[in-house]
Design a protein around this motif. Structure first.
Motif, PDB file in Angstrom:
ATOM      1  N   ILE A   1       0.869  -1.181   0.000  1.00 48.93           N
ATOM      2  CA  ILE A   1       0.000   0.000   0.000  1.00 48.93           C
ATOM      3  C   ILE A   1       0.899   1.223   0.000  1.00 48.93           C
ATOM      4  O   ILE A   1       1.805   1.334   0.825  1.00 48.93           O
TER       5      ILE A   1
ATOM      6  N   PHE B   1      -4.671   6.242  -1.553  1.00 53.32           N
ATOM      7  CA  PHE B   1      -3.704   5.150  -1.443  1.00 53.32           C
ATOM      8  C   PHE B   1      -3.938   4.138  -2.546  1.00 53.32           C
ATOM      9  O   PHE B   1      -5.086   3.864  -2.913  1.00 53.32           O
TER      10      PHE B   1
ATOM     11  N   VAL C   1      -2.906   0.126  -3.971  1.00 54.02           N
ATOM     12  CA  VAL C   1      -2.364  -1.189  -3.647  1.00 54.02           C
ATOM     13  C   VAL C   1      -1.724  -1.731  -4.922  1.00 54.02           C
ATOM     14  O   VAL C   1      -2.373  -1.794  -5.969  1.00 54.02           O
TER      15      VAL C   1
ATOM     16  N   ILE D   1      -7.303  -7.337   1.064  1.00 55.33           N
ATOM     17  CA  ILE D   1      -6.826  -6.031   0.598  1.00 55.33           C
ATOM     18  C   ILE D   1      -7.733  -4.900   1.075  1.00 55.33           C
ATOM     19  O   ILE D   1      -7.248  -3.865   1.542  1.00 55.33           O
TER      20      ILE D   1
ATOM     21  N   LEU E   1      -6.613  -1.818   3.388  1.00 55.29           N
ATOM     22  CA  LEU E   1      -6.784  -0.422   2.981  1.00 55.29           C
ATOM     23  C   LEU E   1      -7.511   0.380   4.054  1.00 55.29           C
ATOM     24  O   LEU E   1      -7.130   1.512   4.359  1.00 55.29           O
TER      25      LEU E   1
ATOM     26  N   HIS F   1      -5.243   1.018   6.936  1.00 51.86           N
ATOM     27  CA  HIS F   1      -4.298   2.075   6.544  1.00 51.86           C
ATOM     28  C   HIS F   1      -4.978   3.447   6.588  1.00 51.86           C
ATOM     29  O   HIS F   1      -4.407   4.423   7.092  1.00 51.86           O
TER      30      HIS F   1
END
Length: 151
Positions: free
Chosen positions: A5, A49, A51, A96, A100, A103
């Motif tokens: 990320i 962001f 990935v 994922i 995310l 994050h």
């Protein structure tokens, strides 16, 4: 699946645009790029962001912002708000989206947020299911009435 990320810091990032096209297929590239410009121009307020998988392929995105308007169920402002999240179909079911959101929450906490929220349209069954799977609560349905078009 292994992935990284990373923040989007350039509005001309083609990987970011590719993922935004998949998430918002109804929008023209010019609108998508204008929004990307707006997001990177205010890094204290917005954080996109990406990935990237182990082969260097973009497979997901999250866009988070600070909201200073009160939100139902929040205790104060600012609130970290997940504006957009997308994971490519072939990369789903690998954690994922959860990574995310983790994050994005961490970014919000670093900006002084004590709360984190998101939203999904009521007719977006996949989006609502994702939010439930990510442990978002639903404190309220918000109606946003618009005047009818006369013509």
């Amino acid at each position: 699946m292994r992935y990284t990320i990373c923040p989007c810091i350039r509005s001309d990032d083609d990987a970011w645009l590719t993922l935004r096209r998949a998430l918002f297929p109804q929008l023209a590239d010019s609108l998508l790029r204008a929004e990307m410009e707006r997001l990177v121009a205010q890094p204290a307020r917005h954080a996109p962001f990406l990935v990237i998988d182990e082969e260097g392929v973009p497979v997901g995105l999250a866009e988070v912002s600070l909201r200073v308007d009160p939100l139902p169920g929040s205790l104060g402002t600012p609130v970290g708000f997940l504006e957009a999240i997308y994971v490519a179909p072939h990369a789903r079911r690998h954690g994922i989206a959860r990574a995310l959101v983790t994050h994005a929450r961490a970014w919000g906490r670093a900006q002084g947020c004590q709360a984190f929220a998101s939203g999904a349209l009521l007719d977006n069954a996949d989006g609502l299911a994702l939010h439930r799977a990510l442990s978002f609560e639903e404190p309220a349905h918000i109606a946003c009435p618009c005047p009818r078009s006369t013509g």
